[in-house]
Scaffold this motif. Sequence first.
Motif, PDB file in Angstrom:
ATOM      1  N   LYS A   6      35.666  21.265  27.116  1.00 53.16           N
ATOM      2  CA  LYS A   6      36.080  22.240  28.113  1.00 53.16           C
ATOM      3  C   LYS A   6      35.527  23.611  27.725  1.00 53.16           C
ATOM      4  CE  LYS A   6      40.132  24.520  29.831  1.00 53.16           C
ATOM      5  NZ  LYS A   6      41.471  24.885  29.461  1.00 53.16           N
ATOM      6  N   THR A   7      34.957  24.329  28.697  1.00 55.31           N
ATOM      7  CA  THR A   7      34.454  25.673  28.413  1.00 55.31           C
ATOM      8  C   THR A   7      35.611  26.659  28.390  1.00 55.31           C
ATOM      9  OG1 THR A   7      34.067  26.112  30.740  1.00 55.31           O
ATOM     10  CG2 THR A   7      32.216  25.200  29.478  1.00 55.31           C
ATOM     11  N   MET A   8      35.476  27.680  27.564  1.00 52.66           N
ATOM     12  CA  MET A   8      36.523  28.675  27.411  1.00 52.66           C
ATOM     13  C   MET A   8      36.327  29.774  28.451  1.00 52.66           C
ATOM     14  SD  MET A   8      37.714  30.877  24.060  1.00 52.66           S
ATOM     15  CE  MET A   8      36.094  31.039  23.441  1.00 52.66           C
ATOM     16  N   PRO A   9      37.376  30.149  29.201  1.00 55.32           N
ATOM     17  CA  PRO A   9      37.259  31.250  30.149  1.00 55.32           C
ATOM     18  C   PRO A   9      36.908  32.553  29.423  1.00 55.32           C
ATOM     19  CG  PRO A   9      39.262  30.008  30.549  1.00 55.32           C
ATOM     20  CD  PRO A   9      38.685  29.513  29.265  1.00 55.32           C
ATOM     21  N   LEU A  10      36.249  33.443  30.141  1.00 53.55           N
ATOM     22  CA  LEU A  10      35.819  34.706  29.565  1.00 53.55           C
ATOM     23  C   LEU A  10      36.997  35.528  29.057  1.00 53.55           C
ATOM     24  CD1 LEU A  10      33.499  36.682  29.031  1.00 53.55           C
ATOM     25  CD2 LEU A  10      33.889  37.594  31.317  1.00 53.55           C
ATOM     26  N   GLY A  11      38.118  35.479  29.768  1.00 56.43           N
ATOM     27  CA  GLY A  11      39.299  36.239  29.359  1.00 56.43           C
ATOM     28  C   GLY A  11      39.806  35.831  27.985  1.00 56.43           C
ATOM     29  N   ASP A  13      38.004  34.660  25.536  1.00 58.03           N
ATOM     30  CA  ASP A  13      37.056  35.202  24.569  1.00 58.03           C
ATOM     31  C   ASP A  13      37.315  36.686  24.326  1.00 58.03           C
ATOM     32  OD1 ASP A  13      34.933  34.782  22.841  1.00 58.03           O
ATOM     33  OD2 ASP A  13      33.451  35.449  24.317  1.00 58.03           O
ATOM     34  N   ILE A  14      37.584  37.418  25.393  1.00 56.01           N
ATOM     35  CA  ILE A  14      37.850  38.853  25.275  1.00 56.01           C
ATOM     36  C   ILE A  14      39.131  39.090  24.484  1.00 56.01           C
ATOM     37  CG2 ILE A  14      38.457  40.924  26.598  1.00 56.01           C
ATOM     38  CD1 ILE A  14      36.570  39.838  28.810  1.00 56.01           C
ATOM     39  N   LEU A  15      40.182  38.338  24.796  1.00 59.90           N
ATOM     40  CA  LEU A  15      41.455  38.524  24.102  1.00 59.90           C
ATOM     41  C   LEU A  15      41.360  38.139  22.627  1.00 59.90           C
ATOM     42  CD1 LEU A  15      43.877  37.300  26.882  1.00 59.90           C
ATOM     43  CD2 LEU A  15      43.610  39.644  26.037  1.00 59.90           C
ATOM     44  N   LEU A  16      40.602  37.083  22.331  1.00 62.22           N
ATOM     45  CA  LEU A  16      40.408  36.724  20.919  1.00 62.22           C
ATOM     46  C   LEU A  16      39.667  37.829  20.177  1.00 62.22           C
ATOM     47  CD1 LEU A  16      39.563  32.937  21.157  1.00 62.22           C
ATOM     48  CD2 LEU A  16      41.506  33.965  19.976  1.00 62.22           C
ATOM     49  N   ALA A  17      38.711  38.459  20.823  1.00 66.24           N
ATOM     50  CA  ALA A  17      37.988  39.554  20.181  1.00 66.24           C
ATOM     51  C   ALA A  17      38.899  40.761  19.976  1.00 66.24           C
ATOM     52  CB  ALA A  17      36.778  39.949  21.025  1.00 66.24           C
ATOM     53  N   ARG A  18      39.806  40.998  20.906  1.00 71.85           N
ATOM     54  CA  ARG A  18      40.712  42.147  20.788  1.00 71.85           C
ATOM     55  C   ARG A  18      41.792  41.938  19.725  1.00 71.85           C
ATOM     56  NH1 ARG A  18      42.468  43.320  26.966  1.00 71.85           N
ATOM     57  NH2 ARG A  18      40.424  43.875  27.757  1.00 71.85           N
ATOM     58  N   LYS A  31      45.498  32.631  40.076  1.00 73.02           N
ATOM     59  CA  LYS A  31      45.566  33.388  41.325  1.00 73.02           C
ATOM     60  C   LYS A  31      44.830  34.720  41.185  1.00 73.02           C
ATOM     61  CE  LYS A  31      48.799  35.445  44.556  1.00 73.02           C
ATOM     62  NZ  LYS A  31      50.185  35.838  44.775  1.00 73.02           N
ATOM     63  N   ASN A  32      45.016  35.393  40.058  1.00 74.74           N
ATOM     64  CA  ASN A  32      44.392  36.696  39.833  1.00 74.74           C
ATOM     65  C   ASN A  32      43.161  36.619  38.928  1.00 74.74           C
ATOM     66  OD1 ASN A  32      46.374  38.100  41.350  1.00 74.74           O
ATOM     67  ND2 ASN A  32      47.779  37.901  39.618  1.00 74.74           N
ATOM     68  N   ASN A  33      42.783  35.403  38.527  1.00 77.12           N
ATOM     69  CA  ASN A  33      41.642  35.187  37.626  1.00 77.12           C
ATOM     70  C   ASN A  33      41.773  35.992  36.332  1.00 77.12           C
ATOM     71  OD1 ASN A  33      40.179  33.306  39.180  1.00 77.12           O
ATOM     72  ND2 ASN A  33      39.585  34.967  40.551  1.00 77.12           N
ATOM     73  N   LEU A  34      42.934  35.893  35.715  1.00 75.74           N
ATOM     74  CA  LEU A  34      43.227  36.603  34.469  1.00 75.74           C
ATOM     75  C   LEU A  34      43.654  35.614  33.389  1.00 75.74           C
ATOM     76  CD1 LEU A  34      45.424  39.576  35.743  1.00 75.74           C
ATOM     77  CD2 LEU A  34      43.058  39.690  34.990  1.00 75.74           C
ATOM     78  N   THR A  35      43.457  36.028  32.155  1.00 77.33           N
ATOM     79  CA  THR A  35      44.011  35.314  31.011  1.00 77.33           C
ATOM     80  C   THR A  35      45.057  36.220  30.387  1.00 77.33           C
ATOM     81  OG1 THR A  35      41.912  34.191  30.622  1.00 77.33           O
ATOM     82  CG2 THR A  35      43.479  34.229  28.803  1.00 77.33           C
ATOM     83  N   ALA A  47      43.215  39.949  30.314  1.00 75.83           N
ATOM     84  CA  ALA A  47      41.778  40.194  30.425  1.00 75.83           C
ATOM     85  C   ALA A  47      41.249  39.389  31.603  1.00 75.83           C
ATOM     86  CB  ALA A  47      41.060  39.783  29.145  1.00 75.83           C
ATOM     87  N   SER A  48      40.307  39.974  32.314  1.00 81.24           N
ATOM     88  CA  SER A  48      39.723  39.321  33.470  1.00 81.24           C
ATOM     89  C   SER A  48      38.814  38.177  33.031  1.00 81.24           C
ATOM     90  CB  SER A  48      38.913  40.333  34.274  1.00 81.24           C
ATOM     91  OG  SER A  48      38.239  39.692  35.331  1.00 81.24           O
ATOM     92  N   ASN A  49      38.734  37.155  33.863  1.00 80.08           N
ATOM     93  CA  ASN A  49      37.832  36.038  33.595  1.00 80.08           C
ATOM     94  C   ASN A  49      36.452  36.270  34.194  1.00 80.08           C
ATOM     95  OD1 ASN A  49      39.628  34.483  32.091  1.00 80.08           O
ATOM     96  ND2 ASN A  49      40.548  33.628  33.935  1.00 80.08           N
ATOM     97  N   PHE A  50      36.221  37.439  34.790  1.00 81.46           N
ATOM     98  CA  PHE A  50      34.937  37.804  35.365  1.00 81.46           C
ATOM     99  C   PHE A  50      34.436  39.085  34.707  1.00 81.46           C
ATOM    100  CE2 PHE A  50      36.875  35.550  39.011  1.00 81.46           C
ATOM    101  CZ  PHE A  50      35.955  34.529  39.109  1.00 81.46           C
TER     102      PHE A  50
END
Length: 127
Positions: A6-11, A13-18, A31-35, A47-50
């Motif tokens: 399974k691919t990891m959503p962008l959000g 990845d961002i949260l792990l970096a933060r 619904k809001n495309n957020l993690t 964090a947004s997934n876009f």
Amino acid sequence: MRLLQKTMPLGEDILLARHGSSIVEMTQDRKNNLTRARLVDGSTDTASNFLVSLNAMAATTPAERFTKVAGDYSADRLPVSRQEIRFMAKVTGIWAVASTAFIGALGWVIFNYGDHESLVGMMGTTF
């Protein structure tokens, strides 16, 4: 098998970096495309997934975006300050003038002191 991973959503990845290892739980708000991440101290972060908000991009025309950027530049709200932009514009102008002068001087030297036959031979027009 790599195809079943399974691919990891962008959000995520961002949260792990933060936050790294201080994340307790991550959930997807489809619904809001957020993690959303719940942290060790009990706080939450999203964090947004876009990379770009597609809804915001569709709602504005290029002219409206340019007007907004121009207004932000006038009010000095851009990530790069107006003084930095002016400095880089001056450096670019000086570099362009110096490069043009050097190339022009080099061309003048070659034209005045170069041997015509050897120049034509180097350009490959004599076969």
